[in-house]
Design a protein around this motif. Structure first.
Motif, PDB file in Angstrom:
ATOM      1  N   ASP A  30    -114.997  65.329  -3.238  1.00 13.31           N
ATOM      2  CA  ASP A  30    -116.126  65.084  -4.147  1.00 13.31           C
ATOM      3  C   ASP A  30    -116.609  66.389  -4.777  1.00 13.31           C
ATOM      4  N   ASP A  31    -116.733  67.443  -3.959  1.00 11.46           N
ATOM      5  CA  ASP A  31    -117.164  68.749  -4.470  1.00 11.46           C
ATOM      6  C   ASP A  31    -116.180  69.263  -5.519  1.00 11.46           C
ATOM      7  N   SER A  33    -114.066  67.529  -7.288  1.00  6.13           N
ATOM      8  CA  SER A  33    -114.115  66.657  -8.451  1.00  6.13           C
ATOM      9  C   SER A  33    -115.265  67.054  -9.367  1.00  6.13           C
ATOM     10  N   GLU A  34    -116.426  67.310  -8.768  1.00  8.46           N
ATOM     11  CA  GLU A  34    -117.588  67.716  -9.561  1.00  8.46           C
ATOM     12  C   GLU A  34    -117.348  69.053 -10.252  1.00  8.46           C
ATOM     13  N   LEU A  35    -116.688  69.964  -9.559  1.00  5.70           N
ATOM     14  CA  LEU A  35    -116.426  71.300 -10.094  1.00  5.70           C
ATOM     15  C   LEU A  35    -115.418  71.279 -11.240  1.00  5.70           C
ATOM     16  N   GLY A  37    -114.175  68.305 -12.937  1.00  6.43           N
ATOM     17  CA  GLY A  37    -114.213  67.202 -13.894  1.00  6.43           C
ATOM     18  C   GLY A  37    -113.016  66.280 -13.774  1.00  6.43           C
ATOM     19  N   SER A  39    -111.123  63.336 -11.442  1.00  3.15           N
ATOM     20  CA  SER A  39    -111.556  62.325 -10.476  1.00  3.15           C
ATOM     21  C   SER A  39    -111.073  62.643  -9.065  1.00  3.15           C
ATOM     22  N   LYS A  40    -111.861  62.189  -8.103  1.00  2.00           N
ATOM     23  CA  LYS A  40    -111.535  62.361  -6.686  1.00  2.00           C
ATOM     24  C   LYS A  40    -110.183  61.707  -6.377  1.00  2.00           C
TER      25      LYS A  40
END
Length: 186
Positions: A30-31, A33-35, A37, A39-40
């Protein structure tokens, strides 16, 4: 090694390098993915070697984790030979831009790039403060940097900040081959 096995080996290398980076930074998918852009699900598939990521996805990951793109590939050999048209190759979704890694160090990477006839490639934004140096090896090309247009012929070279909008256009009926170096200033 045949092309299918070599491709699978490359996909596995990317996954191992990505997972190693994530674990060293104590990050979850998740981290990451957020960093980045990305998808997980896609990141998990890459880490497990279950998907062959596109050039766009690799750029997003590289930029998101502030590592040169070729850092996602290991090479521990004392000498490496990169023959044109053999080995590691990436293309964009339209298949009109192909790159072959040639060299990497901590802050510099070089690749051979092929732009197909009558086509344009606009890369993802590069890392902040990255310098791009492009030399035309065969053919000619129009490079647009921040709205300014430059025409380069065989052996011409241009250097520019790669974190600004830029594109490559081949207006000819023949493939154009370039050597591109990226100098990262992290």
């Amino acid at each position: 090694m045949d092309e299918i096995n070599e491709s699978k080996e490359i996909v596995l290398q990317i996954g191992v390098a990505l997972k190693k980076f994530r674990k060293e930074k104590s990050m979850s998918l998740d981290d990451l993915s957020e960093l980045t852009g990305v998808s997980k699900l896609t990141l998990g598939n890459i880490e497990r070697g279950e998907t062959n990521p596109t050039l766009g996805i690799i750029w997003k990951i590289s930029k998101g984790i502030s590592l040169p793109i070729l850092a996602l590939f290991k090479s521990e050999d004392s000498a490496s030979l990169y023959r044109a048209g053999e080995g590691l190759r990436f293309s964009n979704d339209q298949k009109n831009w192909i790159i072959e890694p040639v060299f990497k160090s901590n802050d510099i990477e070089m690749c051979r790039a092929y732009l197909q006839p009558n086509s344009t490639y606009q890369p993802e934004g590069h890392h902040v403060n990255t310098t791009e140096i492009a030399t035309v090896m065969t053919g000619s090309i129009e490079i647009q940097v921040n709205g300014e247009v430059f025409t380069l012929n065989q052996y011409d070279t241009i250097s520019f900040r790669a974190d600004c909008p830029h594109s490559y256009t081949n207006h000819t009926d023949s493939e154009t081959v370039l050597h591109i170096s990226l100098k990262y200033d992290f």
